[in-house]
Design a protein around this motif. Structure first.
Motif, PDB file in Angstrom:
ATOM      1  N   VAL A  91      -7.265 -40.169  13.328  1.00 56.63           N
ATOM      2  CA  VAL A  91      -5.803 -40.047  13.185  1.00 56.63           C
ATOM      3  C   VAL A  91      -5.063 -41.358  12.931  1.00 56.63           C
ATOM      4  CG1 VAL A  91      -5.855 -38.013  14.683  1.00 56.63           C
ATOM      5  CG2 VAL A  91      -5.175 -40.207  15.645  1.00 56.63           C
ATOM      6  N   PRO A 150      -3.264 -39.413  25.371  1.00 52.32           N
ATOM      7  CA  PRO A 150      -4.069 -40.609  25.111  1.00 52.32           C
ATOM      8  C   PRO A 150      -3.790 -41.746  26.091  1.00 52.32           C
ATOM      9  CG  PRO A 150      -3.147 -39.756  23.072  1.00 52.32           C
ATOM     10  CD  PRO A 150      -2.579 -38.927  24.162  1.00 52.32           C
ATOM     11  N   ALA A 151      -2.531 -41.981  26.449  1.00 51.63           N
ATOM     12  CA  ALA A 151      -2.211 -43.077  27.369  1.00 51.63           C
ATOM     13  C   ALA A 151      -2.801 -42.794  28.747  1.00 51.63           C
ATOM     14  CB  ALA A 151      -0.696 -43.271  27.463  1.00 51.63           C
ATOM     15  N   ASP A 170      -0.756 -32.904  34.878  1.00 47.06           N
ATOM     16  CA  ASP A 170      -0.200 -32.606  33.549  1.00 47.06           C
ATOM     17  C   ASP A 170       0.481 -31.247  33.560  1.00 47.06           C
ATOM     18  OD1 ASP A 170      -0.767 -33.834  30.481  1.00 47.06           O
ATOM     19  OD2 ASP A 170      -0.034 -31.784  30.607  1.00 47.06           O
ATOM     20  N   ALA A 171       1.624 -31.190  32.874  1.00 47.92           N
ATOM     21  CA  ALA A 171       2.428 -29.972  32.857  1.00 47.92           C
ATOM     22  C   ALA A 171       1.755 -28.845  32.070  1.00 47.92           C
ATOM     23  CB  ALA A 171       3.797 -30.280  32.242  1.00 47.92           C
ATOM     24  N   ARG A 172       0.927 -29.209  31.103  1.00 47.51           N
ATOM     25  CA  ARG A 172       0.329 -28.194  30.222  1.00 47.51           C
ATOM     26  C   ARG A 172      -0.945 -27.594  30.828  1.00 47.51           C
ATOM     27  NH1 ARG A 172       2.377 -27.277  24.677  1.00 47.51           N
ATOM     28  NH2 ARG A 172       3.202 -29.227  23.887  1.00 47.51           N
ATOM     29  N   GLY A 177      -2.800 -34.071  25.620  1.00 47.85           N
ATOM     30  CA  GLY A 177      -1.467 -34.391  25.096  1.00 47.85           C
ATOM     31  C   GLY A 177      -1.372 -33.975  23.640  1.00 47.85           C
ATOM     32  N   LEU A 178      -0.774 -34.832  22.823  1.00 52.83           N
ATOM     33  CA  LEU A 178      -0.577 -34.476  21.416  1.00 52.83           C
ATOM     34  C   LEU A 178      -1.896 -34.455  20.640  1.00 52.83           C
ATOM     35  CD1 LEU A 178       2.784 -36.322  20.735  1.00 52.83           C
ATOM     36  CD2 LEU A 178       2.412 -33.860  20.813  1.00 52.83           C
ATOM     37  N   LYS A 187      -6.986 -32.833  10.715  1.00 52.31           N
ATOM     38  CA  LYS A 187      -7.449 -34.172  11.112  1.00 52.31           C
ATOM     39  C   LYS A 187      -8.438 -34.084  12.271  1.00 52.31           C
ATOM     40  CE  LYS A 187      -3.292 -36.752   9.817  1.00 52.31           C
ATOM     41  NZ  LYS A 187      -2.129 -37.484  10.327  1.00 52.31           N
ATOM     42  N   LEU A 214       6.079 -33.159  36.564  1.00 48.70           N
ATOM     43  CA  LEU A 214       6.934 -34.149  37.234  1.00 48.70           C
ATOM     44  C   LEU A 214       8.392 -33.732  37.007  1.00 48.70           C
ATOM     45  CD1 LEU A 214       7.344 -37.076  38.474  1.00 48.70           C
ATOM     46  CD2 LEU A 214       7.377 -37.878  36.128  1.00 48.70           C
ATOM     47  N   ILE A 234       3.830 -39.846  30.069  1.00 45.75           N
ATOM     48  CA  ILE A 234       4.372 -38.490  29.885  1.00 45.75           C
ATOM     49  C   ILE A 234       4.931 -38.240  28.489  1.00 45.75           C
ATOM     50  CG2 ILE A 234       4.786 -37.908  32.296  1.00 45.75           C
ATOM     51  CD1 ILE A 234       7.564 -39.024  32.109  1.00 45.75           C
ATOM     52  N   GLY A 414       2.433 -45.640  26.506  1.00 44.82           N
ATOM     53  CA  GLY A 414       2.448 -44.583  25.480  1.00 44.82           C
ATOM     54  C   GLY A 414       3.853 -44.355  24.961  1.00 44.82           C
ATOM     55  N   ASP A 415       4.085 -43.172  24.431  1.00 44.22           N
ATOM     56  CA  ASP A 415       5.373 -42.877  23.783  1.00 44.22           C
ATOM     57  C   ASP A 415       6.560 -42.963  24.742  1.00 44.22           C
ATOM     58  OD1 ASP A 415       3.892 -42.354  21.545  1.00 44.22           O
ATOM     59  OD2 ASP A 415       4.413 -40.229  21.393  1.00 44.22           O
ATOM     60  N   ASP A 422       4.621 -45.447  18.907  1.00 48.15           N
ATOM     61  CA  ASP A 422       4.465 -43.990  18.825  1.00 48.15           C
ATOM     62  C   ASP A 422       3.250 -43.596  18.001  1.00 48.15           C
ATOM     63  OD1 ASP A 422       6.706 -43.982  20.383  1.00 48.15           O
ATOM     64  OD2 ASP A 422       8.041 -43.127  18.886  1.00 48.15           O
ATOM     65  N   LEU A 423       2.128 -44.226  18.300  1.00 48.04           N
ATOM     66  CA  LEU A 423       0.847 -43.895  17.660  1.00 48.04           C
ATOM     67  C   LEU A 423      -0.184 -43.641  18.750  1.00 48.04           C
ATOM     68  CD1 LEU A 423       0.559 -46.666  14.915  1.00 48.04           C
ATOM     69  CD2 LEU A 423       1.128 -44.251  14.559  1.00 48.04           C
ATOM     70  N   THR A 424      -1.188 -42.823  18.431  1.00 50.43           N
ATOM     71  CA  THR A 424      -2.256 -42.541  19.389  1.00 50.43           C
ATOM     72  C   THR A 424      -2.918 -43.840  19.853  1.00 50.43           C
ATOM     73  OG1 THR A 424      -2.632 -40.503  18.168  1.00 50.43           O
ATOM     74  CG2 THR A 424      -4.350 -41.163  19.720  1.00 50.43           C
TER      75      THR A 424
HETATM   76  C1  LIG Z   1       3.296 -33.665  15.260  1.00 48.09           C
HETATM   77  C2  LIG Z   1       2.790 -35.033  15.569  1.00 48.09           C
HETATM   78  C3  LIG Z   1       1.773 -35.567  14.801  1.00 48.09           C
HETATM   79  C4  LIG Z   1       1.301 -36.846  15.084  1.00 48.09           C
HETATM   80  N1  LIG Z   1       0.299 -37.343  14.309  1.00 48.09           N
HETATM   81  C5  LIG Z   1      -0.184 -38.578  14.579  1.00 48.09           C
HETATM   82  C6  LIG Z   1      -1.236 -39.123  13.795  1.00 48.09           C
HETATM   83  O1  LIG Z   1      -1.713 -38.508  12.848  1.00 48.09           O
HETATM   84  N2  LIG Z   1      -1.689 -40.366  14.118  1.00 48.09           N
HETATM   85  C7  LIG Z   1      -1.180 -41.086  15.169  1.00 48.09           C
HETATM   86  O2  LIG Z   1      -1.649 -42.206  15.434  1.00 48.09           O
HETATM   87  N3  LIG Z   1      -0.171 -40.598  15.913  1.00 48.09           N
HETATM   88  C8  LIG Z   1       0.331 -39.360  15.648  1.00 48.09           C
HETATM   89  N4  LIG Z   1       1.347 -38.860  16.407  1.00 48.09           N
HETATM   90  C9  LIG Z   1       1.838 -39.662  17.551  1.00 48.09           C
HETATM   91  C10 LIG Z   1       0.845 -39.551  18.727  1.00 48.09           C
HETATM   92  O3  LIG Z   1       0.424 -38.222  18.876  1.00 48.09           O
HETATM   93  C11 LIG Z   1       1.516 -40.076  19.995  1.00 48.09           C
HETATM   94  O4  LIG Z   1       1.958 -41.392  19.772  1.00 48.09           O
HETATM   95  C12 LIG Z   1       0.541 -40.060  21.193  1.00 48.09           C
HETATM   96  O5  LIG Z   1       0.035 -38.777  21.433  1.00 48.09           O
HETATM   97  C13 LIG Z   1       1.250 -40.594  22.433  1.00 48.09           C
HETATM   98  O6  LIG Z   1       0.396 -40.462  23.533  1.00 48.09           O
HETATM   99  P1  LIG Z   1       1.003 -40.325  25.008  1.00 48.09           P
HETATM  100  O7  LIG Z   1      -0.173 -40.246  25.902  1.00 48.09           O
HETATM  101  O8  LIG Z   1       2.002 -41.373  25.222  1.00 48.09           O
HETATM  102  O9  LIG Z   1       1.828 -38.968  25.000  1.00 48.09           O
HETATM  103  P2  LIG Z   1       1.427 -37.459  24.702  1.00 48.09           P
HETATM  104  O10 LIG Z   1       0.292 -37.348  23.758  1.00 48.09           O
HETATM  105  O11 LIG Z   1       2.696 -36.787  24.322  1.00 48.09           O
HETATM  106  O12 LIG Z   1       0.931 -36.913  26.110  1.00 48.09           O
HETATM  107  C14 LIG Z   1       1.841 -36.779  27.178  1.00 48.09           C
HETATM  108  C15 LIG Z   1       1.249 -35.842  28.203  1.00 48.09           C
HETATM  109  O13 LIG Z   1       2.135 -35.797  29.319  1.00 48.09           O
HETATM  110  C16 LIG Z   1       2.363 -34.446  29.709  1.00 48.09           C
HETATM  111  N5  LIG Z   1       3.702 -34.391  30.295  1.00 48.09           N
HETATM  112  C17 LIG Z   1       4.889 -34.585  29.655  1.00 48.09           C
HETATM  113  N6  LIG Z   1       5.896 -34.498  30.537  1.00 48.09           N
HETATM  114  C18 LIG Z   1       5.334 -34.247  31.753  1.00 48.09           C
HETATM  115  C19 LIG Z   1       5.851 -34.045  33.056  1.00 48.09           C
HETATM  116  N7  LIG Z   1       7.164 -34.083  33.302  1.00 48.09           N
HETATM  117  N8  LIG Z   1       4.986 -33.798  34.065  1.00 48.09           N
HETATM  118  C20 LIG Z   1       3.634 -33.757  33.854  1.00 48.09           C
HETATM  119  N9  LIG Z   1       3.095 -33.925  32.620  1.00 48.09           N
HETATM  120  C21 LIG Z   1       3.934 -34.175  31.592  1.00 48.09           C
HETATM  121  C22 LIG Z   1       2.218 -33.654  28.426  1.00 48.09           C
HETATM  122  O14 LIG Z   1       1.871 -32.299  28.684  1.00 48.09           O
HETATM  123  C23 LIG Z   1       1.117 -34.414  27.702  1.00 48.09           C
HETATM  124  O15 LIG Z   1      -0.169 -33.922  28.029  1.00 48.09           O
HETATM  125  C24 LIG Z   1       1.851 -37.586  16.147  1.00 48.09           C
HETATM  126  C25 LIG Z   1       2.893 -37.051  16.917  1.00 48.09           C
HETATM  127  C26 LIG Z   1       3.354 -35.790  16.630  1.00 48.09           C
HETATM  128  C27 LIG Z   1       4.483 -35.220  17.442  1.00 48.09           C
END
Ligand SMILES: Cc1cc2nc3c(=O)[nH]c(=O)nc-3n(C[C@H](O)[C@H](O)[C@H](O)COP(=O)(O)OP(=O)(O)OC[C@H]3O[C@@H](n4cnc5c(N)ncnc54)[C@H](O)[C@@H]3O)c2cc1C
Ligand code: SF4
Length: 453
Positions: A91, A150-151, A170-172, A177-178, A187, A214, A234, A414-415, A422-424
């Motif tokens: 990705v 991922p974070a 995790d809420a899901r 996550g994404l 992909k 949370l 999150i 993470g995000d 805002d990348l994986t």
């Molecule tokens: C449609 C889409 C496509 C993308 N495609 C790409 C790509 O091709 N390449 C790339 O590098 N990046 C891509 N990204 C960006 C990438 O997915 C994110 O930057 C990455 O997933 C961020 O990781 P994270 O762990 O910070 O958050 P997330 O992946 O969002 O994970 C957050 C986790 O926290 C949980 N959560 C949220 N709120 C709470 C709460 N209150 N209590 C408990 N759990 C909670 C969620 O359920 C989730 O499991 C894409 C994003 C989107 C939206």
């Protein structure tokens, strides 16, 4: 079956067409292809690709290991820096990261295929069930990680390696996550996101509690009271609203919900899509929703973006991918209202835009695009429920270079943090680095005080 029915319908295509449309975008290299691709690397001593990778993988080393017939050793080099190297290989926008920096990326040549080589090595190790890490002696310290994206996964893995006990909330219903709910289907085929989660968790010492939100089921202060440290990963749980007339009509949906439903569908033919689809936005989410709507059999898919091509967050590669699938990308158009017929979406009225004195303004000139389905991909927002007095910056969590927040025993990455890409791969880097910082803080607190004479 009518191939191009109007309205929003499931089952527009034949099973063979769904299968072909949602197959692997960049299939794994075979052994010969990998050796040929690896042979193109110059093994630069100052490797600019390494600096461009947010997780600083030793790219020349892992490519060298592939070229000497050692893909498993290569995978270890990758996982040492990035335990989600398998997903990142699929990705990462490599054309803007490692491959962009490759010295062979010139007008006459193309860069070394770093992403595909990374996938070759990590797939080899994961398919062989090869585990590289053992847990250190238990430290007796407990860490709560909120978010199994991922974070959170990268943080949990690194903390478990250090011997700490980790509980992920995790809420899901599923981890990832994404990676599980957001990344485009083509992909990451064959349920790879879950296979990777299993691989990461197999280190041991990590318990995952799903369905725990949370802000609803617990608060940050509850976790601070129960654990020695907390990591927040999150992501961005909310989406921006359009705030225009017709937004609540049947047929106007959030692009992230559509993408998540598609990722979770056992059978792609169950997912309904319009005949004429309009996607609003200019980022990766807009592109993914548009491309996948087209692959589901939509006749016309148009992305409307309110600024110019050069302002789009989606990479050049993503934009070209969309165009190659028949998606039309129109710039300098802002949504004005959504028009309906019999309570359903019929069209979208748009206004042309331009920059005036540095600000985006409407020109007053309008047009109408016929549409039976509209996806909003105009950005996600951070939900701060349950975080109490945690310091924010521009609507996200404020952190220092180690991911440390304004609270003594709370880190984030993470995000959900301010200043990220805002990348994986960036989320993985944040999680890993915050875990190192947590470990340093816990070790310092546990060290015996030095007597001062
Ligand atoms: C449609 C889409 C496509 C993308 N495609 C790409 C790509 O091709 N390449 C790339 O590098 N990046 C891509 N990204 C960006 C990438 O997915 C994110 O930057 C990455 O997933 C961020 O990781 P994270 O762990 O910070 O958050 P997330 O992946 O969002 O994970 C957050 C986790 O926290 C949980 N959560 C949220 N709120 C709470 C709460 N209150 N209590 C408990 N759990 C909670 C969620 O359920 C989730 O499991 C894409 C994003 C989107 C939206
Ligand atoms: S993690 Fe992503 S940016 Fe880093 S080397 Fe691999 S593909 Fe390139």
């Amino acid at each position: 079956m009518e191939r191009l029915e109007t309205g929003i319908h499931a089952g527009r295509l034949s099973p063979a067409e769904y299968e072909a449309n949602f197959s692997d975008l960049h299939p794994r290299l075979d052994n010969h292809e990998a050796l040929v691709a690896a042979d193109r690397c110059y093994f630069c001593y100052d490797a600019p690709c390494m600096t461009a990778c947010p997780t600083s993988i030793d790219i020349p080393l892992f490519i060298r290991q592939i070229s000497t017939g050692n893909p498993i050793g290569s995978a270890k080099t990758i996982f040492d820096q990035n335990i989600l190297g398998g997903m990142c290989a699929r990705v990462c926008p490599t054309e803007e990261l490692c491959e962009q920096a490759c010295v062979r990326n010139t007008a006459e040549e193309r860069p070394v295929e770093i992403g595909r080589l990374q996938r070759y090595a990590t797939d080899a190790a994961m398919q062989a069930g090869k585990q590289f890490y053992a847990r250190a002696e238990p430290t007796g310290k407990t860490i709560a990680v909120v978010g199994a994206g991922p974070a959170g996964l990268a943080a949990a893995h690194r903390l478990a390696v250090k011997g700490h006990s980790v509980t992920i909330y995790d809420a899901r219903e599923k981890s990832g996550g994404l990676n599980e709910y957001g990344i485009a289907t083509y992909k990451t085929v064959d349920d790879f996101a879950q296979k990777e989660v299993d691989y990461v968790l197999s280190i041991g010492g990590i318990e995952v509690r799903h369905g725990q939100r949370l802000g609803r089921d617990f608060s940050l202060s509850d976790l601070e009271a129960q654990y020695d440290g907390v990591f927040l990963g999150i992501g961005l749980a909310g989406v921006n609203a359009l705030r225009i007339e017709g937004e609540n009509l049947a047929g106007v949906d959030d692009a992230v919900d559509f993408i998540a439903a598609l990722r979770q569908a056992e059978n792609k033919s169950e997912i309904a899509v319009g005949r004429r689809v309009v996607v609003l936005g200019g980022g990766m989410t807009a592109i993914d929703a548009a491309v996948q709507a087209k692959l589901l059999g939509a006749e016309e898919v148009t992305i409307c973006y309110r600024r110019g091509k050069e302002h789009m967050n989606a990479s050049e590669f993503e934009q070209d991918l969309a165009s190659s699938k028949g998606v039309i990308i129109r710039h300098w158009l802002a949504p004005k209202s959504i028009l309906s017929q019999d309570g359903k979406v019929a069209a979208i009225e748009v206004e042309y835009t331009r920059i005036l004195e540095g600000r985006l303004v409407g020109t007053g000139e309008t047009g109408v695009i016929a549409a039976d389905q509209i996806f909003k991909a105009i950005g996600q927002t951070f939900d701060a429920s349950g975080l109490g007095s945690l310091r924010m910056e521009s609507g996200r969590i404020a952190v220092d270079g180690d991911g440390h927040t304004s609270l003594d025993r709370v880190w984030a990455g993470g995000d959900c943090v301010f200043g990220g890409e805002d990348l994986t791969v960036s989320a993985v880097a944040h999680g890993r680095d915050a875990a190192e910082s947590i470990h340093r803080a816990l070790s310092a607190a546990a060290a015996p005080a030095v007597a001062v004479a």
